[in-house]
Design a protein around this motif. Structure first.
Motif, PDB file in Angstrom:
ATOM      1  N   THR A 129       0.925  -1.067   0.116  1.00  0.00           N
ATOM      2  CA  THR A 129       0.043  -0.033  -0.027  1.00  0.00           C
ATOM      3  C   THR A 129       1.046   1.383   0.020  1.00  0.00           C
ATOM      4  N   GLU A 130       1.890   1.190   0.927  1.00  0.00           N
ATOM      5  CA  GLU A 130       2.872   2.484   0.754  1.00  0.00           C
ATOM      6  C   GLU A 130       3.371   2.770  -0.440  1.00  0.00           C
ATOM      7  N   ASP A 133       0.893   4.040  -2.814  1.00  0.00           N
ATOM      8  CA  ASP A 133       0.434   5.470  -2.488  1.00  0.00           C
ATOM      9  C   ASP A 133       1.241   6.211  -3.372  1.00  0.00           C
ATOM     10  N   TYR A 134       2.766   6.160  -3.453  1.00  0.00           N
ATOM     11  CA  TYR A 134       3.802   6.743  -3.806  1.00  0.00           C
ATOM     12  C   TYR A 134       3.414   6.833  -5.254  1.00  0.00           C
ATOM     13  N   ARG A 137       0.240   8.907  -6.276  1.00  0.00           N
ATOM     14  CA  ARG A 137       0.507  10.338  -6.039  1.00  0.00           C
ATOM     15  C   ARG A 137       1.512  10.985  -7.071  1.00  0.00           C
ATOM     16  N   LEU A 154      -5.384  -1.048  -2.266  1.00  0.00           N
ATOM     17  CA  LEU A 154      -5.595   0.291  -2.662  1.00  0.00           C
ATOM     18  C   LEU A 154      -6.954   0.787  -1.700  1.00  0.00           C
ATOM     19  N   LEU A 157      -6.298   3.832   0.454  1.00  0.00           N
ATOM     20  CA  LEU A 157      -5.917   5.008  -0.375  1.00  0.00           C
ATOM     21  C   LEU A 157      -6.984   5.865  -0.920  1.00  0.00           C
ATOM     22  N   THR A 160      -8.249   9.246   0.636  1.00  0.00           N
ATOM     23  CA  THR A 160      -7.181  10.255   0.610  1.00  0.00           C
ATOM     24  C   THR A 160      -6.703  10.786  -0.753  1.00  0.00           C
ATOM     25  N   LEU A 161      -6.752  10.003  -1.720  1.00  0.00           N
ATOM     26  CA  LEU A 161      -6.369  10.151  -2.940  1.00  0.00           C
ATOM     27  C   LEU A 161      -7.350  10.423  -4.085  1.00  0.00           C
TER      28      LEU A 161
END
Length: 568
Positions: A129-130, A133-134, A137, A154, A157, A160-161
């Motif tokens: 997930t980390e 996320d990168y 973004r 996912l 995220l 937030t995304l």
């Protein structure tokens, strides 16, 4: 027919076959050679391959018990493209991410997204997930098509995304949008009416670099299609160099087994995209299994296998156990990592009908680069091969960027229409890597007087584990999260099966300990599993440093491997 030299054959094809006519063009201010008459974009490859696929009637795609004719596949592509426009409101230049294992839908989505002028964002299916996320973004992709396991990663995220998640296969039913429902809602199965410039962006494909995060490699339509037709030309050149016997039967229809992840260029470009104009059938595997691969090749008369060296070695051992020689195979290629030299002759003996080949390319070059096959490879099993003609240029450079004499080690640099546009959101890294149109590869090698390149080392701090690139700084950054780790150095450890695995040396706080199992448990969730070190060296002293007081990764690696050797 009299055999031609490879150089004469290339000149003959370029001068007599309009498909491979070459012209000089300007790309981002640099003059390069490019094919003059090929399709301008990736989705245009679909129409270019129509006749070669029996005017759509031939079986094109197979996965387990599912099959699709070329016409069915094409209609599905266009239906999904229309649905993305009409139901999701996606428009030209929008970035759309794909996160899944090798399913038929992945191939459909690559062409559907590019058919309306969208940009495909390939997501590594192993990422946590980390890591997801990168990339999301960085790419600013707001729509993601995902299967079940990726969907679970996912979900945290989504809010937030601001993601729109579309379920595929076992990912269906987890959100309000599903692939099958979307496709069924499409109002047309005709190609979207959109104008795509050949220098528009086709895809963002992430590649581990020397930085702590992967770099988004931006590939253009021009880069991808010129790479595809460079490979296609080899099939036209080959019979001129090695003419068939006068009474030889027509060669079988090409048929490829896709065995590496389709989020890497090894599978997308010289397997999937090449299959379209080549008239080749594609068979997907759910998961790599050597014995299943033997059965698929045998039962489906598969002619082409391109994977990492580990897979061809696994296939060889499985075929021996099963008593199979797989006579339909005429090509066994390796990319993503160097094949052990001893394996070349072994493969040629086990599969006598197949040309054993090697290839070197990069995400940044749309996988086009260097290669060789057959007797050339058997005679030089340590080399990488020759530059694939006719568009590319190659030079070996010193640290100041000047060409070095043949036989002298330097950095390999390549130039041509296949070079990436940029690293996404990284202008400084782009400027350092692409200089006056020349791609500085970060690989060190030599060029001999016959044009053969031998790759000797890497300038970049990269570990290649079974074809997966791993940035040392990525691993080190995760290790530094541990409260007891003061310093960390990651490096490659030789491995008989995978080529390389990840090793790490760490300096711990006084009075603390860290086992390999403890470290792996801590890193779980921070790093994809293939990046987690398989070897760990622990000490309380400062790690070895160089003259500038920076950690000396090479010296640390040598010391750790010496300790390992002493124990054996």
């Amino acid at each position: 027919m009299t055999a031609m030299t490879p150089e004469d054959a290339v000149r003959h094809v370029v001068s007599t076959d309009p498909t491979f006519a070459v012209e000089e063009v300007e790309v981002r201010g640099v003059a390069v050679k490019a094919f003059k008459n090929i399709p301008a974009s990736v989705p245009a490859l679909l129409a270019a391959g129509w006749e070669r696929h029996g005017d759509g009637a031939l079986e094109y795609l197979a996965y387990e018990d599912e099959t699709y004719t070329y016409a069915e596949f094409t209609a599905s592509v266009y239906r999904m493209a229309r649905a993305m426009q009409d139901e999701l409101g996606l428009r030209q230049c929008d970035r759309v991410a794909i996160a899944m294992r090798n399913y038929p839908e992945l191939l459909m989505l690559v062409l559907a997204i590019s058919s309306f002028g969208g940009v495909v964002v390939f997501v590594n299916a192993w990422w946590t997930t980390e890591e997801l996320d990168y990339a999301l973004r960085d790419s600013e992709a707001k729509v993601v098509f995902a299967d079940g396991p990726r969907m679970k990663r996912l979900m945290p995220l989504r809010e937030t995304l601001g993601l729109t998640l579309v379920g595929v296969r076992d990912g269906e039913g987890q959100t309000a949008l599903d692939f099958s429902t979307l496709r069924g809602a499409a109002k047309s199965d005709q190609a979207p009416e959109v104008s795509i410039d050949t220098d528009d962006d086709f895809a963002v494909m992430y590649s581990s670099g020397t930085t702590g995060h992967p770099k988004g490699v931006v590939q253009t339509h021009r880069g991808a299609v010129n790479a595809v037709f460079s490979w296609l030309m080899q099939s036209v050149v080959a019979p001129l160099v090695d003419p068939p016997e006068p009474d030889a039967p027509e060669p079988p229809r090409p048929s490829a087994l896709a065995v590496t992840p389709l989020f890497h260029v090894t599978a997308t470009h010289p397997v999937f995209l090449l299959s379209l104009p080549a008239g080749a059938k594609i068979t997907l595997m759910h998961k790599w299994d050597a014995e299943e691969a033997v059965r698929l090749i045998r039962d489906n008369s598969i002619t082409r296998l391109l994977g990492v060296p580990t897979q061809s070695a696994d296939l060889m051992e499985a075929a021996k156990r099963m008593g199979e020689t797989l006579p339909s195979l005429d090509y066994i290629g390796a990319g993503g990592a160097k094949r052990p030299a001893a394996q070349v002759a072994q493969l040629a003996k086990t599969f006598p009908n197949a040309g054993v080949a090697t290839g070197w390319g990069m995400t940044e070059t749309n996988a086009l680069g260097i290669g060789m096959i057959g007797d050339d490879y058997k005679a030089r099993p340590d080399a990488a091969g020759k530059l694939h003609p006719p568009l590319q240029e190659l030079s070996i450079l010193d640290d100041e960027g000047n060409p070095v004499p043949n036989g002298t080690i330097g950095e390999i640099a390549v130039k041509g229409p296949q070079i990436m546009r940029c690293y996404l959101n990284k202008p400084e890294a782009t400027a350092e890597t692409v200089v006056d149109g020349w791609m500085r590869t970060g690989d060190l090698g030599t060029l001999d007087d016959e044009g053969y390149v031998t790759i000797l080392d890497r300038k970049k701090n990269i570990i290649i584990r079974g074809g997966e690139n791993i940035a040392c700084l990525d691993v080190e950054g995760a290790l530094h999260r541990h409260p007891d780790v003061l310093e960390a150095a990651a490096f490659s450890v030789p491995d008989e099966r995978l080529g390389e695995t990840v090793g790490a040396a760490v300096q711990l706080r006084e009075g603390t300990t860290l086992t390999l199992a403890d470290m792996a448990a801590f890193l779980d969730g921070h790093l994809a599993k293939f990046k987690i070190p398989a070897h760990l060296w622990v000490q309380h002293d400062v790690l070895i440093r160089g003259a500038t007081d920076k950690i000396d990764r090479r010296a640390i690696r040598a010391a750790c491997l010496a300790k390992q050797e002493a124990k054996v």
